[in-house]
Design an enzyme around this catalytic site. Structure first.
Site, PDB file in Angstrom:
ATOM      1  N   TYR A 143       0.787  -0.835   0.070  1.00 52.08           N
ATOM      2  CA  TYR A 143       0.523   0.203   0.482  1.00 52.08           C
ATOM      3  C   TYR A 143       0.719   1.141  -0.222  1.00 52.08           C
ATOM      4  O   TYR A 143       0.431   2.248   0.208  1.00 52.08           O
ATOM      5  CB  TYR A 143      -0.881  -0.409   1.303  1.00 52.08           C
ATOM      6  CG  TYR A 143      -2.208  -0.822   1.450  1.00 52.08           C
ATOM      7  CD1 TYR A 143      -2.479  -1.985   1.470  1.00 52.08           C
ATOM      8  CD2 TYR A 143      -3.632  -0.231   0.756  1.00 52.08           C
ATOM      9  CE1 TYR A 143      -3.383  -2.885   0.675  1.00 52.08           C
ATOM     10  CE2 TYR A 143      -4.603  -0.508   1.284  1.00 52.08           C
ATOM     11  CZ  TYR A 143      -4.609  -1.618   1.038  1.00 52.08           C
ATOM     12  OH  TYR A 143      -6.181  -3.065   1.137  1.00 52.08           O
ATOM     13  N   LYS A 192       2.564 -15.016   2.782  1.00 53.51           N
ATOM     14  CA  LYS A 192       3.123 -16.000   0.821  1.00 53.51           C
ATOM     15  C   LYS A 192       5.021 -16.289   0.915  1.00 53.51           C
ATOM     16  O   LYS A 192       4.863 -15.989   0.096  1.00 53.51           O
ATOM     17  CB  LYS A 192       2.566 -15.039   0.438  1.00 53.51           C
ATOM     18  CG  LYS A 192       2.417 -15.717  -1.431  1.00 53.51           C
ATOM     19  CD  LYS A 192       1.887 -16.521  -1.844  1.00 53.51           C
ATOM     20  CE  LYS A 192       1.893 -18.233  -2.822  1.00 53.51           C
ATOM     21  NZ  LYS A 192       0.482 -19.019  -3.084  1.00 53.51           N
ATOM     22  N   ASP A 224      -3.475 -17.951   0.663  1.00 53.83           N
ATOM     23  CA  ASP A 224      -3.993 -18.452  -0.135  1.00 53.83           C
ATOM     24  C   ASP A 224      -4.553 -19.408   0.627  1.00 53.83           C
ATOM     25  O   ASP A 224      -6.046 -19.849   0.784  1.00 53.83           O
ATOM     26  CB  ASP A 224      -3.914 -19.462  -1.323  1.00 53.83           C
ATOM     27  CG  ASP A 224      -2.340 -20.366  -1.366  1.00 53.83           C
ATOM     28  OD1 ASP A 224      -1.847 -20.129  -0.441  1.00 53.83           O
ATOM     29  OD2 ASP A 224      -1.659 -20.604  -2.205  1.00 53.83           O
ATOM     30  N   ASP A 248      -6.781  -6.810   4.317  1.00 52.57           N
ATOM     31  CA  ASP A 248      -7.827  -6.802   4.042  1.00 52.57           C
ATOM     32  C   ASP A 248      -8.556  -7.454   3.359  1.00 52.57           C
ATOM     33  O   ASP A 248      -9.629  -7.488   3.241  1.00 52.57           O
ATOM     34  CB  ASP A 248      -6.888  -5.065   2.510  1.00 52.57           C
ATOM     35  CG  ASP A 248      -8.016  -4.474   1.234  1.00 52.57           C
ATOM     36  OD1 ASP A 248      -8.711  -4.694   2.139  1.00 52.57           O
ATOM     37  OD2 ASP A 248      -7.906  -4.765   0.479  1.00 52.57           O
ATOM     38  N   ASP A 252     -12.175  -8.932   4.453  1.00 45.57           N
ATOM     39  CA  ASP A 252     -13.837  -9.212   3.642  1.00 45.57           C
ATOM     40  C   ASP A 252     -14.203  -9.949   3.587  1.00 45.57           C
ATOM     41  O   ASP A 252     -15.080 -10.592   4.362  1.00 45.57           O
ATOM     42  CB  ASP A 252     -13.493  -8.758   2.203  1.00 45.57           C
ATOM     43  CG  ASP A 252     -13.615  -6.768   2.702  1.00 45.57           C
ATOM     44  OD1 ASP A 252     -13.071  -6.137   2.818  1.00 45.57           O
ATOM     45  OD2 ASP A 252     -14.321  -6.288   1.208  1.00 45.57           O
TER      46      ASP A 252
HETATM   47  C1  IPM Z   1     -10.204  -0.934   4.058  1.00 51.53           C
HETATM   48  C2  IPM Z   1     -10.911  -0.031   2.468  1.00 51.53           C
HETATM   49  C3  IPM Z   1      -9.739   0.445   2.697  1.00 51.53           C
HETATM   50  C4  IPM Z   1      -8.206  -0.445   2.030  1.00 51.53           C
HETATM   51  C5  IPM Z   1      -9.842   0.661   0.784  1.00 51.53           C
HETATM   52  C6  IPM Z   1     -10.566   1.965   1.250  1.00 51.53           C
HETATM   53  C7  IPM Z   1      -8.676   2.518   0.628  1.00 51.53           C
HETATM   54  O1  IPM Z   1     -10.822  -1.169   1.768  1.00 51.53           O
HETATM   55  O2  IPM Z   1     -10.492  -0.505   4.637  1.00 51.53           O
HETATM   56  O3  IPM Z   1     -10.252  -1.972   4.538  1.00 51.53           O
HETATM   57  O4  IPM Z   1      -7.532  -1.443   1.381  1.00 51.53           O
HETATM   58  O5  IPM Z   1      -7.871  -0.397   3.576  1.00 51.53           O
HETATM   59 MG    MG Z   2     -11.052  -3.234   2.588  1.00 53.38          MG
END
Ligand code: IPM
Ligand code: MG
Length: 358
Positions: A143, A192, A224, A248, A252
């Site tokens: 990032y 990884k 993975d 990240d 999710d």
């Molecule tokens: C998160 C989001 C952010 C990230 C984006 C919006 C830049 O996906 O906080 O997980 O990737 O960190």
């Molecule tokens: Mg995110």
């Protein structure tokens, strides 16, 4: 009476709606637990681009630094998609994390009992319950490495650099070990290392540090495999520590197991008690302004703020209990099904219900 200074960054899309509900709950918690909150609003993301031309105005950094904690909604939306990479709303979010040196991102993924049916996983896979804490490195890695769009051998090419230094890995691992010690004493480090040098340094560092924490059982997993294990047997995980990008993605995935991405809160911490609190979901421009967003991730982020930055653990517990109670009778559309036995409610109604139950 104690008084806390809170910087509020609503951001874009559903940001203002969900933050509005979370602020209601924070104020009610103050009334009940005897503290006052003073809010200072500042601009971030697309809203900041519209007003000032940049996604992270200097003024916003100043406001945040002067506060005891920061509450953030979400940033981004199609309106700003044509902005150059360095001036996108997301840059504002990454910039504020970096400016405040918030390198440790805690993302708890839990299943609230009333939501067991909302999880896409079968009950026998979820098992007794799921309670995972993802500790994501937040100010390093790909990032924040060099981003380049250019040319190579006469054709367009682009590259992003993933880099981790030893101290960066050590400090995030320390946070994760400490969290594991307070929980079920199991730490899974995800990398990884069969491919990446950064991951090999990561694994070596965590392995070395494990000697300092004999009470914590440490395992290592390729990312993975971890993505697969999360939907095969989520109960095997207690604390997961991983890099910025892997965290990240995995958070999710873990959020969906808990029923909806609209449920997951997060805390971003540095070396002091100061922190930034935000839902892990995005700005959901498709449903913005419709009063249908799920405010619970933001409300639960307020609970984390009370626990980690304001030292009000009783208020934090009470908010979490009120959210669990609210889910018994009310669901926003993202977690509603006709046979769920609860009423379909709006964002505002959910916020009001949690406030009332507090
Ligand atoms: C998160 C989001 C952010 C990230 C984006 C919006 C830049 O996906 O906080 O997980 O990737 O960190
Ligand atoms: Mg995110």
């Amino acid at each position: 009476m104690k008084s806390y200074q809170i910087a509020v960054l609503e951001g874009d899309g559903i940001g203002p709606e969900i933050v509005g509900e979370a602020v209601k709950v924070l104020k009610k918690a103050g009334e009940r637990f005897g503290f006052n909150v003073e809010l200072t609003r500042a601009l971030l993301g697309g809203a900041a681009i519209d007003e000032t031309g940049v996604p992270l105005p200097e003024e916003t950094v100043t406001v945040c630094k002067a506060a005891d904690a920061v509450l953030l909604g979400a940033v981004g939306g199609p309106k700003w998609d044509s902005q150059p990479g360095a001036n996108r709303p997301e840059k504002g979010l990454l910039g504020i994390r970096k400016a405040l040196n918030l390198y440790a991102n805690l993302r708890p993924a839990v299943i609230f009992a009333p939501l067991r049916d909302a999880s896409p996983l079968k009950p026998e896979i979820i098992g007794e319950s799921m309670d995972i804490l993802i500790v994501r490195e937040l100010t390093g890695g790909i990032y924040f490495g060099e981003h380049t769009t250019g040319e190579e051998n006469g054709v367009p090419a682009a590259w992003d650099v993933e880099k981790y230094s030893l101290p960066e890995i050590e400090r995030i691992a320390r946070v994760a070990f400490a969290m594991a010690q307070k929980r079920n004493k199991r730490l899974c480090s995800v990398d990884k290392s069969n491919v990446l040098d950064t991951s090999r340094l990561w694994r070596k560092t965590v392995t070395e540090m494990a000697k300092e924490y004999p009470d914590v059982e440490v395992t290592h997993m390729y990312v993975d495999n971890c993505a697969m294990q999360l939907v095969r047997n989520p109960a095997q995980f207690d604390v997961i520590v991983t890099s910025n990008m892997f965290g990240d993605i995995l958070s999710d995935e873990a959020s969906m197991i808990s029923g909806s991405i609209g449920m997951l809160a997060s805390a971003s911490l540095g070396d002091s008690g100061f922190g930034l609190y935000e839902p892990i979901h995005g700005s959901a421009p498709d449903i913005a302004g419709q009063n249908v967003a799920n405010p619970l991730a933001t409300i639960l982020s307020v609970a984390m703020m009370l626990r980690y930055s304001l030292d009000e653990p009783a208020a934090a517990d009470a908010i979490e209990a009120a959210c669990a109670k609210a889910l018994e009778t009310a669901r926003t559309p993202d977690i509603y099904t006709p046979d769920c036995g609860a009423a379909k409610v709006t964002c505002t109604e959910m916020g009001d219900l949690v406030t009332k139950l507090l």
